[in-house]
Design an enzyme around this catalytic site. Sequence first.
Site: not given
Length: 798
Positions: A665, A716, A786
């Site tokens: 990520r 998320s 995130e």
Amino acid sequence: MTDSRTPLPTLFGREVRAIHCAGIGGMGLGPLAIHLARLGYAVTGEDDAMTAPMRAQLERAGVEVNADFGFRNAEFQTTQTAGAPLASDIPHSPDLLVVSTAISPEHPAAIAAKTRDIPIVRRGELLAEVVRGKKLAAICGSHGKTTTTAMLVTALHRAGFSAGYILGGLFNDTSLPPADTGETDWVVAEIDESDGTIENFSPEITIVTNLDWDHPDHYRTPADIEAAFQALFARTKRAVIGSIPNSALRTSHFHHTFGSAADAGFRYQITRAANDGQTLALAGKFPISSATVRALGDFNAANAAAALAAAHLMGATLAPDLLAAYPGVRRRQSILRATDTLTVVEDYAHHPAEIRALLSSLHSRIPAPGRLLVAFQPHRYSRTAQFKADFAAALAIADRSYLIDVYPAGEAPIAGGDTADLHTELRAAAPAQPVIYRNGKTDATLATLARDVRPGDWVVFVGAGDIDHSARAWLTLATEYEKAANHWGTLGVALRGTLSPASKVRIEEPLAQKTTMRAGGAARLYAEPADERDLALLIDFARARAIRTLLLGRGSNLIIPDEGVDALVISLAAPHWQHFEILPGNLVSCGAGLRLKNLCGLAAAAGLAGFEFLEGIPGNLGGALRMNAGAMGGETFNRVETVRVMTHTGEIKTLRPSEMDVTYRRCGALAANNLVALSATLRPDGEKSPAEITAQIEANRAKRQTAQPREPSAGSIFKNPPNDSAGRLIDTAGLKGARIGGAEVSPQHANFIINRGGATATDIIQLIRRIRSAVLKTHGIALDPEVLLFGANWEDYL
């Protein structure tokens, strides 16, 4: 200071000449210290938070400030025995230590005094002792004590009636001391009920302004505080003057009443109100028919009526002009700035009823299109916990609220009593009102306030803590931000002349609707370059002027702070950046501005497989590269052959993934903001029929819709910890459905925060803080965000 042979009144049955005050900078103890010095006592004091105005008044009265007389000598505290000489070389030791309510028993001065058997008394206890035997005109009540006391002192002085006084604040006129002695036996003083020392007073006259339940740390129920006041009334020797209507106290306790009601004994009505003050029509027991008051608002009219009634009962001759030159008290509707474009007010209000009255009065005075912006610092955790719903209802009167961390006043934190709890309450009570709060970051909160101000606004700083320091610092900050706004505007004009007409440049561009979360503030400067040439010109423009640049894609997987970003925000939204081209060898060239949904659909139509996982990710290719976005087991860089980038100098390079610091990520090369992704060459995972690819896309879509919410979100919120799921941890911590303002933990997927409508970035960030705290407490795991905090670092917010 008098000669040592001058007789002084005994205190607590003993001879006292030297008194040391711990917490002397406070508005309760400071004026009392000045009164003691005027009586002839040798007074010294210390305070870690001494203000310049109070220091000046103390020193003018001959009070030696910040002298500790050995109290802070560590060796003395630990090794000296009672009765031994002080370890440090001092001229004398005090006979008495008086402490403010902010001084704990563990304070070094208190510990040293106990070691030497020096008596310790509270401020209220010493005040009661000093006025014992005097004719005390005591002003008490939940609100308005200091103003009423100051008005009574002013009226008596103007009437030529000499009386001693002890104010609980400082006059705006610095030539006036907050305490003095008089030529008669009368002493005017406000008495404080907060610590129970009210029980030590037996006044000649008691003036009660009003009564609301307060100080829940001392008075557990409303009946407890009412009983304390009723006992004071019973000890009053001559007369009790009370306001009507007064819901908390029966008028049968009063010998005289004041108010605007028809049955009030001392009756008043406001007949004129202007910027320079107001005129009251007086009736009933008043011997005069009118009074001019240099103060505004219903609350001050009531305070003036109480003061004039008390002056009359004390024996002063009333006249209409006794309060015409009332100087006012610092932090009581003090006007810090008043221009054609901005009015800044400071007030000591710290109880919901006071704040409600203050904000209602101010709001009614603001002409359209001006707004009322309030910066509020709660005072004490116990008060905040008990009355946060009432605080929220009062603050809802404002157009915008800016919350500051609780001023503890010596208290330890308690559950439900911090500013984060008040923020939650206020967002529920006034969901349409923007509310800004940054835990532990007062400077950031006030910077947002400075940026939000518009011409015609009124800004009011409210609280009994140290918010007055913030208010004065903010005046400078507001000026700086006004200059900065003009600077950004100048830059915007210059930038428009640099780029081609096809490019867009905007100043203070709102960014909320450019994100999937639909929340956040504005960009100081915003641009959409038409092509690579204009992008290079943008980067060169910013580099030459040391302007920070930020890339904004489709606005997914990020949260924009409510204060916005002090930067040039660049969006590759022009058609040039959205190309999709099939290259030889089944490679695909895509522009960084191409929406992932479109990339997925175009690849399917061409029979190119491997991009199906991108379906439903609400971003563009540039953002997916920066985040190494992924879903359904796939990641963006699994499909990347090369990325074409522009450096901060305008140079164009082609990089392979191995050169770009790609991790889960994250793409380090793009996250550092030194490179701008222009396009990427992607390699499909073979060929399939469009029907097969479309079927997989539909399957992914169905799975996503089942598992993930459809409401606005940033995707998320947290990274999955090793061998676990952030959603599971949040769910099992019982947080599904938890809500602050318009932000809610999705009942469908706990690792999503959704915008139920009207959510602010502050709501979202406060909810993220709550989630992290609960998961850490429940599971012992610290979740890492995130989602990106656009233009900022999570460390500064969490």
